[in-house]
Write a protein that holds these residues in place. Sequence first.
Motif, short mmCIF file in Angstrom:
data_model
loop_
_atom_site.label_atom_id
_atom_site.label_comp_id
_atom_site.label_asym_id
_atom_site.label_seq_id
_atom_site.Cartn_x
_atom_site.Cartn_y
_atom_site.Cartn_z
N ALA A 218 0.89 -1.15 -0.12
CA ALA A 218 -0.11 -0.32 -0.04
C ALA A 218 0.85 1.32 -0.57
O ALA A 218 0.97 1.97 -0.41
N ARG A 219 1.99 0.82 0.87
CA ARG A 219 2.57 2.49 0.56
C ARG A 219 3.31 2.21 -0.34
O ARG A 219 3.32 3.35 -0.88
N ALA A 220 3.67 0.68 -0.83
CA ALA A 220 4.57 1.35 -1.96
C ALA A 220 3.49 2.47 -3.05
O ALA A 220 4.08 3.11 -4.12
N ALA A 221 2.23 1.53 -4.06
CA ALA A 221 1.32 2.41 -4.06
C ALA A 221 1.42 3.77 -4.05
O ALA A 221 0.98 3.81 -5.26
N ALA A 222 1.08 3.93 -2.54
CA ALA A 222 0.61 5.37 -2.34
C ALA A 222 2.07 6.56 -3.40
O ALA A 222 2.00 7.32 -3.63
N ALA A 223 3.21 5.84 -3.33
CA ALA A 223 4.18 5.72 -3.20
C ALA A 223 4.53 5.91 -5.67
O ALA A 223 4.80 6.96 -5.59
N VAL A 224 3.77 5.12 -6.17
CA VAL A 224 3.93 5.22 -7.52
C VAL A 224 3.46 6.10 -7.58
O VAL A 224 3.27 7.17 -8.27
N ARG A 225 2.16 6.57 -7.26
CA ARG A 225 1.32 7.36 -7.21
C ARG A 225 1.05 8.59 -7.55
O ARG A 225 0.26 9.47 -8.20
N GLY A 226 1.72 8.96 -6.20
CA GLY A 226 1.95 10.42 -5.70
C GLY A 226 3.27 10.84 -6.59
O GLY A 226 4.07 12.47 -6.76
N SER A 227 4.35 10.38 -7.65
CA SER A 227 5.06 10.15 -8.37
C SER A 227 4.84 11.20 -9.93
O SER A 227 4.32 10.88 -10.07
N ALA A 228 5.91 11.93 -9.96
CA ALA A 228 5.75 12.58 -11.32
C ALA A 228 6.88 12.47 -12.24
O ALA A 228 6.34 12.07 -13.83
N ARG A 229 7.50 11.49 -11.62
CA ARG A 229 9.25 11.68 -12.61
C ARG A 229 9.50 10.20 -12.79
O ARG A 229 11.29 10.49 -12.25
N PRO A 230 8.75 8.83 -12.16
CA PRO A 230 9.28 7.65 -12.13
C PRO A 230 10.23 7.04 -13.17
O PRO A 230 10.29 7.50 -13.53
N LEU A 231 11.01 5.99 -12.05
CA LEU A 231 11.66 5.41 -13.70
C LEU A 231 11.96 4.23 -12.19
O LEU A 231 12.39 3.39 -11.13
N VAL A 232 12.28 2.63 -13.51
CA VAL A 232 12.26 1.60 -12.36
C VAL A 232 13.44 1.35 -12.86
O VAL A 232 14.12 1.45 -13.75
N ILE A 233 14.50 0.48 -12.16
CA ILE A 233 15.71 -0.24 -12.80
C ILE A 233 16.00 -1.60 -12.28
O ILE A 233 15.13 -2.15 -11.17
N ALA A 234 15.78 -2.12 -13.61
CA ALA A 234 15.17 -3.49 -12.99
C ALA A 234 17.10 -4.45 -12.81
O ALA A 234 18.08 -3.89 -14.14
N GLY A 235 16.67 -5.26 -12.21
CA GLY A 235 17.90 -5.91 -11.99
C GLY A 235 17.68 -7.40 -12.26
O GLY A 235 17.36 -7.88 -12.72
N GLY A 236 19.54 -8.47 -12.05
CA GLY A 236 19.29 -9.77 -11.91
C GLY A 236 18.45 -10.62 -11.64
O GLY A 236 17.77 -11.50 -11.92
N GLY A 237 17.62 -9.36 -10.18
CA GLY A 237 16.21 -10.24 -9.74
C GLY A 237 15.32 -10.40 -10.60
O GLY A 237 14.49 -11.53 -10.62
N ILE A 238 14.84 -9.47 -11.68
CA ILE A 238 13.70 -10.24 -12.50
C ILE A 238 13.93 -11.15 -12.90
O ILE A 238 13.35 -11.79 -13.56
#
Length: 622
Positions: A218-238
């Motif tokens: 829930a906290r993560a979703a709120a952070a995404v919803r509140g962001s204007a310039r988000p970026l994903v970094i995909a690592g080896g875990g993907i």
Amino acid sequence: MRLTVAQALVRFLAAQHTERDGHRRRLIAATWGIFGHGNVAGIGQALLESGPRDMPFLQGRNEQAMVHAAVGYARQRGRLSAHAVTTSIGPGATNLVTGAALATINRIPVLLLPGDAFATRPADPVLQQLEAAHAGDVSVNDTLRPVSRHFDRITRPEALIPAALQAMRVLTDPVQTGAVTLALPQDVQTEAHDWPPEFFAERVWAVRRPRPDRDELARAAAAVRGSARPLVIAGGGIRHSAAQSALAEFAGATGIPVASTQAGKGALPYDHPADVGGIGHTGTATADELARGADLVIAAGTRLTDFTTASGTLFQNPAVRFLGLNIDPYDAHKLAGQPVVCDARAGLEELRAAVAGYRVDPGYETAYKERKSGWELLVDRAYAAPDEDRAPTQAQVLGLLDAVVGPEDILINAAGSLPGDLHKLWRSRSADQYHVEYGYSCMGYEIPAAIGVALAAPGRPVWALVGDGTYLMNPTELVTAVQEGVPIKVVILDNHGYASIGGLSGTVGAEGFATAYRFRAQDGSYTGAPLPLDLAANAASLGVAVIRTRTIGDLRKALAEARAADRPTCVYAQTRTPDTVSGPPPAQAWWDVPVAETATRKSAAAAREEYDRQAAQRRRHL
Ligand SMILES: Cc1ncc(C[n+]2csc(CCOP(=O)(O)OP(=O)(O)O)c2C)c(N)n1
Ligand SMILES: [Mg+2]
């Protein structure tokens, strides 16, 4: 059931399996080995007795290289299947250390079975035994402790039962996994014991996919919803979690761009609209620009090394915050991130659902897509090879390779100037095409790893790309490829020495000191004529087919021929230094290599000034 400890261990290993998403695989698919005293009569005899149906055996040339091959295999198998490596005591065992460190740092499972000195000490010391006067229970195998995720020494036969079970637990744990060492004193290996039959029953280790905690999500979703310039970094875990489709769906639904680390590259194919390529010191201008302005960085399955963060200088937006979506709390908390501790695939699926309806501003999306097209033009320029009769640059070699491979080809590299060029330029067409080991960046990983990968992906063309320095570090497993009939393709790019370190050396005030392969000159420095090396002849002497090339035209043909070859084949190319117009784009972000604070030579003083300027950009994210 009366068996020796070694016989019991082999029989136990043959009965272990993993299961994830309804697929069952053998956990220890084969054992690599080099025999000497300490394993010849124990594990060696047990492997002979069990036969290849119970435990397939692979003969290596160098213990370190056997671990690299095992790592290549396990990475290609999504960490759901692994190899064991058996060695003699002493030097055979300590040769494992580098391989173990590589496995553990990259979080790849490998089971190490070094022989060890006698537990009963009837003859003390034995050949190759370390005598530590201060500690009678120390052996050279203890050097494997810091580089193993789990270490045990089997000093009594019955201790094998709990030790073997714990070893399997660690190998199959997506958080803990890495090198697991069971040190086997040579006398204990040969001792007989009455084993309970259940010890040898088929056993299945379920590889878990923990889902995110509700509040963290829930906290993560709120952070995404509140962001204007988000970026994903995909690592080896993907990749380890097989989360590529979940990532593509998340990016598709939200429009959030995806940059990738070395281990994560290929998580999205290069032509996915949200893929902005590599990030950090060896990243693309697109990804690094996005990182500089990002207000939310979703670090998915990444360890956030210095190459990724540009040594703490990359994320310059004062408001930037991090979401650590990682199965390991250790990583999830990095950069004071908001943790979402979970399996990458499960986490991305749930986060996508939790942010349903959110999409980045169209202007943001258009801007990064435009920049991405601009970067592609730079790649085209570096790849272009119009002069058929000239020697190729390294980037042109990659361009020629790009033209010959399909989505099924796999490229392996680890060290030198290639990882940077590949991270910037390579167009990954499939989820597992790009295999660059950059956790340890170990020269000499490439050739043995290619064998491991080829064993895990039969029928697929597997390329090991090696610099000349890397080739000389560890060509030994070419012999193994010949012996096993594994048709790996090795491309040697010869630039007469350590070009990457030479270049770095020039920028940090060390003036290229001792980084080229040259004779000693009159003044004692290595600035004489180039060394008369013939690496193509060297490779041929080990039994592989070799195609020598001089020009771009030769190389184009040679790569196609090697790709079609059904035996191990080496393509040799001397590369030329690019001019500034046609070369690969320069680094888009810094990397911290400390420079002498005081020196008599001007070069170091100038380099230090630049160093201080760059280091001042560093931020602590709290
Ligand atoms: C085992 C090991 N030793 C040392 C290094 C440090 N190192 C990184 S790149 C490099 C030189 C690699 O030379 P080469 O393979 O010829 O590639 P080039 O730099 O010429 O592209 C060295 C010595 C390393 N990464 N691994
Ligand atoms: Mg070189």
